[in-house]
Design a protein around this motif. Structure first.
Motif, mmCIF file in Angstrom:
data_model
loop_
_atom_site.group_PDB
_atom_site.id
_atom_site.type_symbol
_atom_site.label_atom_id
_atom_site.label_comp_id
_atom_site.label_asym_id
_atom_site.label_seq_id
_atom_site.Cartn_x
_atom_site.Cartn_y
_atom_site.Cartn_z
ATOM 1 N N TRP A 184 21.047 -64.472 38.283
ATOM 2 C CA TRP A 184 20.829 -63.658 37.087
ATOM 3 C C TRP A 184 21.653 -62.382 37.163
ATOM 4 O O TRP A 184 21.759 -61.755 38.218
ATOM 5 C CB TRP A 184 19.340 -63.344 36.969
ATOM 6 C CG TRP A 184 18.954 -62.630 35.705
ATOM 7 C CD1 TRP A 184 19.394 -62.870 34.458
ATOM 8 C CD2 TRP A 184 18.007 -61.554 35.597
ATOM 9 N NE1 TRP A 184 18.800 -62.037 33.538
ATOM 10 C CE2 TRP A 184 17.928 -61.212 34.227
ATOM 11 C CE3 TRP A 184 17.221 -60.875 36.520
ATOM 12 C CZ2 TRP A 184 17.095 -60.202 33.760
ATOM 13 C CZ3 TRP A 184 16.376 -59.869 36.053
ATOM 14 C CH2 TRP A 184 16.321 -59.538 34.681
ATOM 15 N N GLY A 186 20.956 -59.622 35.595
ATOM 16 C CA GLY A 186 20.148 -58.442 35.336
ATOM 17 C C GLY A 186 19.824 -58.287 33.864
ATOM 18 O O GLY A 186 20.403 -58.960 33.009
ATOM 19 N N SER A 197 24.297 -63.463 30.746
ATOM 20 C CA SER A 197 23.145 -63.276 31.621
ATOM 21 C C SER A 197 23.262 -63.931 32.982
ATOM 22 O O SER A 197 22.354 -63.810 33.789
ATOM 23 C CB SER A 197 21.891 -63.825 30.920
ATOM 24 O OG SER A 197 22.051 -65.207 30.637
#
Length: 367
Positions: A184, A186, A197
């Protein structure tokens, strides 16, 4: 377009029969106006035009009558599935980072809308940006050429089936790479873009890029051109204009919808977005196999016979998987007036039938 002849059926509808005859002669008989094939084709067109003149009060509602709704749904879903392949949206929001390089690279799956913006985000500008963002366009154009040359030989069904299978493969491959090798980015995403993402590094990033280009290379010769070739071949001339316009509206409606769906999809479910489009490709594979008949090499009148086959499924006609490519047979008919068509179909033979329901002679398969 200025140099292309008009459709002989359109010319016939305008009572320009000599021009219609000339076009058929140009296309089918290498300049021989007395070719038996041309005479047969002109006779079938004349009968169909006479029929349509007697039934000229067509409206969009006719497309939803029991004898037409199957064709309407096939044409509409051809365009809808073309969008749901993910070609126009899947280039977005997957960030790839190469640790050995100071500058970051961003690779996005399959889109033709935002690729320039993508490489600007990666810090690539000027000529480098132009070259990098042109790769997918070049692949798209180059890989479309084989379809222009061979799509009639390949047929509509095999082309759509193979394209769906290949695109499904690259989408699921991308999902697997991202799920196992990525992480991910963040809450703010990459470069403060929440929809960007997901990050993947190293060799895995090259895999994502490769799958992106393979996806484009699979779409370009299959669903790209065939989704526009196929719908007009499904309908009688009388309703073709309205039917094709309805199918095209489905394309743009889903294009618009996906433009809103994909960004929040990448924010909320991230790499699983690729799984969704992979499932779409699997669904279209099944849909095409069971419900999309083959139209390659067939006249409009023969396509009507497929959908109105009295021995077929009610309101469906001949089962789609029992229809076959007729291009070789048509080419042989042009040369031999149809007498030797039995020699060109592998595993089957053809024979002259008595006049069909519209009074014209056709070449039909002995299933």
């Amino acid at each position: 377009m200025f140099f292309l002849p008009e459709s002989p059926r359109w010319l016939a509808r305008k009572d320009r029969w000599e021009e219609a005859h000339a076009v058929l002669t140009l296309v089918h008989s290498k300049g021989d106006p007395d070719s038996p094939f041309v005479r047969r084709e002109l006779h079938e067109i004349r009968e169909m035009v006479d029929f349509e003149k007697k039934n000229s009060d067509v409206t969009y509602l006719e497309l939803f009558k029991p004898n037409m709704i199957n064709r309407t749904h096939i044409g509409l879903f051809t365009q809808i599935w073309s969008q749901l392949t993910g070609m126009n949206v899947m280039s977005k929001y997957t960030h790839t980072e190469e640790p050995r390089m100071r500058s970051r690279k961003i690779a996005y799956k399959g889109s033709v809308y935002y690729i320039t913006y993508v490489f600007l985000m990666a810090g690539v500008s000027g000529n480098a940006n132009l070259v990098a963002s042109s790769i997918q366009y070049v692949i798209n154009v180059v890989m479309t050429v084989p379809a222009l040359l061979y799509v009639d030989r390949w047929g509509r069904r095999p082309t759509l089936l193979v394209g769906a299978a290949l695109m499904m493969t690259w989408l699921f491959a991308n999902a697997g790479i991202l799920a196992s090798k990525g992480h991910w980015a963040g809450p703010n995403g990459v470069d403060n873009t929440p929809a960007a993402s997901w990050v993947v590094r190293g060799a895995a990033s090259k895999g994502v890029i490769a799958c992106s280009y393979l996806f484009v290379a699979s779409y370009a010769p299959t669903w790209g051109p065939v989704s526009w070739i196929y719908p007009p071949e499904l309908y009688p001339l009388r309703v073709r204009g309205k039917a094709v316009s309805l199918a095209t509206s489905g394309n743009w409606a889903f294009n618009f919808a996906l433009g809103y769906f994909v960004p929040p999809s990448f924010v909320n479910i991230k790499w699983q977005t690729y799984v969704i489009f992979g499932v779409f490709c699997f669904s279209m594979l099944v849909h095409v196999f069971f419900l999309f008949p083959e139209t390659a090499g067939k006249t409009l009148e023969e396509v009507v016979d497929i959908f109105e086959d009295p021995d077929g499924i009610r309101y469906v006609g001949t089962p789609a998987w029992k229809t076959h490519i007729s291009t070789k047979r048509t080419l042989l008919m042009e040369r031999n007036s149809g007498d030797q068509a039995a020699q060109v179909e592998k595993g089957g033979e053809y024979h002259e039938e008595s006049p069909n329901r519209s009074g014209s002679e056709t070449i039909e398969s002995k299933a």
